[in-house]
Design an enzyme around this catalytic site. Structure first.
Site, PDB file in Angstrom:
ATOM      1  N   LYS A 181       0.763   6.291  -1.482  1.00 34.77           N
ATOM      2  CA  LYS A 181       1.946   7.003  -0.695  1.00 34.77           C
ATOM      3  C   LYS A 181       2.687   8.033  -1.803  1.00 34.77           C
ATOM      4  CE  LYS A 181       5.332   4.080  -0.521  1.00 34.77           C
ATOM      5  NZ  LYS A 181       5.970   4.264  -1.680  1.00 34.77           N
TER       6      LYS A 181
ATOM      7  N   ARG B  68      11.250   8.291  -7.055  1.00 32.68           N
ATOM      8  CA  ARG B  68      11.990   7.575  -7.983  1.00 32.68           C
ATOM      9  C   ARG B  68      11.225   7.483  -9.432  1.00 32.68           C
ATOM     10  NH1 ARG B  68      10.414   1.813  -5.295  1.00 32.68           N
ATOM     11  NH2 ARG B  68       8.375   3.289  -4.451  1.00 32.68           N
TER      12      ARG B  68
ATOM     13  N   LYS C  30      -0.398  -1.500 -12.171  1.00 31.82           N
ATOM     14  CA  LYS C  30      -0.735  -0.351 -11.852  1.00 31.82           C
ATOM     15  C   LYS C  30      -1.178   0.886 -12.742  1.00 31.82           C
ATOM     16  CE  LYS C  30       2.028   1.682  -8.535  1.00 31.82           C
ATOM     17  NZ  LYS C  30       3.060   2.265  -7.816  1.00 31.82           N
TER      18      LYS C  30
ATOM     19  N   ALA D  38      11.081  -1.993  -3.808  1.00 32.00           N
ATOM     20  CA  ALA D  38      11.631  -2.183  -2.255  1.00 32.00           C
ATOM     21  C   ALA D  38      11.365  -3.515  -2.120  1.00 32.00           C
ATOM     22  CB  ALA D  38      10.819  -1.186  -1.722  1.00 32.00           C
TER      23      ALA D  38
ATOM     24  N   PHE E 286       6.878   0.735  -1.003  1.00 33.79           N
ATOM     25  CA  PHE E 286       5.794  -0.204  -0.140  1.00 33.79           C
ATOM     26  C   PHE E 286       5.775   0.210   1.110  1.00 33.79           C
ATOM     27  CE2 PHE E 286       7.369  -3.512  -3.744  1.00 33.79           C
ATOM     28  CZ  PHE E 286       6.041  -3.130  -4.238  1.00 33.79           C
TER      29      PHE E 286
ATOM     30  N   PHE F 244     -10.219   8.741   1.215  1.00 37.06           N
ATOM     31  CA  PHE F 244     -11.058   8.593  -0.222  1.00 37.06           C
ATOM     32  C   PHE F 244     -12.422   9.156   0.261  1.00 37.06           C
ATOM     33  CE2 PHE F 244      -7.537   5.907  -0.921  1.00 37.06           C
ATOM     34  CZ  PHE F 244      -7.690   5.393  -1.781  1.00 37.06           C
TER      35      PHE F 244
ATOM     36  N   TRP G 290      -5.296  14.009  -3.389  1.00 35.68           N
ATOM     37  CA  TRP G 290      -5.750  13.651  -4.465  1.00 35.68           C
ATOM     38  C   TRP G 290      -6.684  14.498  -5.085  1.00 35.68           C
ATOM     39  CZ3 TRP G 290      -9.846  12.411  -7.395  1.00 35.68           C
ATOM     40  CH2 TRP G 290      -9.552  11.784  -8.792  1.00 35.68           C
TER      41      TRP G 290
END
Length: 558
Positions: A73, A96, A107, A275, A303, A383, A411
């Site tokens: 996201k 954020r 992560k 979240a 999320f 992907f 990406w």
């Protein structure tokens, strides 16, 4: 030949960012409106923006229910802003700040990925401009003043069995979920049970996200409820004379942080509540500033849309008086296959049928966004292992429910990979069909608001309120906190409060264990299922892969 894929940190380290003063100049901001943190980071002084009117269109990026397969996201959020700037639009990000908990826990980095990142990536993921440290310090100052008040005679009559204010730190540490403080005899304070929450779950974090000015910040800090008297009346931070010193610690942190994307576009990165246990959105002041200096503002909420987007719409938009005009729902083929029953170790195998089964999760998120009167587009975050047949299955599902859809390859390609998505977002904005409205009336009783979210957003059959929660709801309404928004603390991995129920589960009820005040932030929190406000580290934390070399180069940060 196997292609070598560079890591996110390697891509970020190879970037040549523009001086932040140049990035600010693109927004019409002069050097006197900035507080510089080196060459590539700055805070923007709030006072300089007061005379500018809002002019921007607000777009939210949300996602399907997260899985171990990843949704990307934040990457899509950054890539969309990059794409819109390539298309000649004055677009800006409002995101954020990452927490050190996930950075060193699960992560690794959290500033986008691949060629769709915000930089300086290492700074943003680590200490940045010190906002989280200021928030932790202000929070723990109140904790210290509270315990000192008990030690010095307890003039406020606080019942030490009913103290609700915890301590905080920005790190995953399960051993701190339940502790005892005040040991060591008469000079060690008053012994009592206590606990820690992670800084993104701190009420100070929520207050920072929702405060509009220093005066508003101080007033909100004073309204914090730290506990109760024996008569079960609230005791607030202002009774401990704490709000002035707390504001002093936070005065610089309130100014939003300006950085840039890999392609040199502007980005506000400010505050970072989770979240699943908090409201999951960046600060009101950053989003407001972005709307005053840019034509299109791309923001994100944590999320899935059942958590971050719901709180963005029902909490942040009310308090900030925002009117979102479009939304992006991010989905991946890999995640949809997981929701469709494919084991994690077989996600690279083509399976269009599993994508079709998992589509029910995406469908429900799209429908939920529509309930707020906000038109949405599905972004397929592709992907390299996704087959054409699987991508087409997502497109076909979107067509069947009348949802717009766009392929997103940011990406790998940066802004160029988000042009298709950017075109659809511009189409939604130009159509002007948004008619934003929250899902519930804040004047309703607390338990009724919880039931509305559970039934309308989670699709639960109902809500089971534990006796503690029933008493808490009545008490909070007696204290004047009935007419506030609601913050649901629930697992991020399912529409239900059971993390193992993937897809679009039905026939379940939500269990509310407790309801407690976030009076300074201006909402109440419903604690659902077994959600924890202090995460723990996994068997192999991301921290184990990190190091810094003799020349200062960081390795392993995603």
């Amino acid at each position: 030949m196997t292609r070598t894929v560079p890591t996110d940190i390697a891509i970020a380290q190879a970037a040549k960012p523009r001086p932040i003063t140049e990035v600010a100049a693109d927004l019409g901001l002069g050097a006197d409106e900035l507080i510089l943190y080196g060459a590539y980071k700055a805070k923007v002084k709030l006072g300089g923006l007061a005379n500018r009117r809002r002019k921007g269109h607000l777009v939210l990026v949300t996602a399907i229910t997260p899985t171990a397969a990843g949704e990307g996201k934040s990457t899509v959020t950054v890539g969309l802003a990059q794409a819109l700037r390539k298309m000649g639009r004055n677009a800006i990000l409002a995101m954020r700040e990452p927490s050190l908990g996930p950075v060193f826990g699960i992560k690794g980095g959290a500033a986008g990925g691949g060629y769709a990142q915000v930089v300086p990536m290492e700074d943003i993921n680590l200490h940045f401009t010190g906002d989280f440290h200021a928030i932790s310090s202000a929070h723990n100052l109140l904790s210290a003043l509270l315990d000192n008040h008990l030690h010095q005679g307890n003039a406020a009559g606080i019942d030490q069995r009913r103290i609700t204010w915890p301590r905080t730190m920005d790190m995953n540490d399960r051993a701190l979920r339940s502790i005892v403080v005040g040991l060591g005899g008469p000079l060690g304070g008053v012994p009592r049970e206590d606990r820690f929450v992670i800084t993104p779950a701190s009420e100070i974090q929520a207050i920072m996200c929702l405060a509009r000015s220093l005066d508003d910040l101080e007033a909100r800090l004073g309204r914090i409820i730290v506990g109760m008297t024996r008569q079960q009346e609230p005791v607030r931070a202002e009774q401990l004379e704490a709000q002035g010193a707390m504001t002093l610690l936070l005065k610089d942190a309130l100014d939003p942080n300006l950085v840039q994307t890999l392609e040199g576009g502007p980005a506000f990165v400010h505050c970072g509540p989770f979240a699943n246990i908090a409201h999951g959105c960046n600060s009101v002041v950053a989003t407001d500033a972005a709307l005053r200096v840019a034509d299109i503002v791309i923001t994100e909420a944590g999320f899935g849309a059942d958590l971050g987007a719901e709180k963005f719409f029902d909490i942040k938009c009310r308090i900030g008086d925002f009117k979102p005009e479009a939304a992006v729902v991010v989905a991946t083929v890999r995640a949809l296959k997981l929701h469709g029953g494919v084991p994690k170790d077989r996600l690279t195998e083509p399976n269009a049928a599993a994508v079709e089964r998992g589509f029910a999760n995406l469908k429900q998120h799209v429908e939920n966004v529509a309930k707020y009167g906000v038109p949405a587009v599905v972004a397929i975050n592709r992907f390299i292992t996704d087959s054409d047949e699987e991508v087409e299955a997502v497109r076909a599902g979107c067509k069947a429910i009348g949802a717009k859809v766009a392929l997103c390859e940011v990406w790998e390609k940066g802004g160029d990979g988000g042009i298709e998505l950017g075109e659809v977002v511009l189409e939604l904005l130009e159509e002007g069909k948004a008619d934003f409205k929250p899902i519930y009336d804040i004047a309703l009783p607390i338990r009724q608001k919880i039931e509305i979210v559970a039934k309308e957003i989670y699709r639960a059959d109902g809500v089971t309120f534990m006796p503690v929660a029933v008493r808490a709801a009545a008490r909070l309404e007696k204290w004047g906190l009935g007419d506030t928004p609601l913050c649901m603390a629930k697992t991020q991995y399912s529409f239900s409060d059971n993390a193992s129920l993937l897809g679009a589960p039905s026939g379940f009820k939500i269990t509310v264990r407790d309801i407690y005040p976030s009076a300074g932030a201006g909402f109440v929190i419903a604690l659902c299922g077994d959600i924890m406000t202090m995460p723990g580290l996994g068997k192999t934390p991301a921290a184990e892969r990190m190091r810094v070399s003799a020349d200062g180069t960081i390795e392993g940060l995603f």
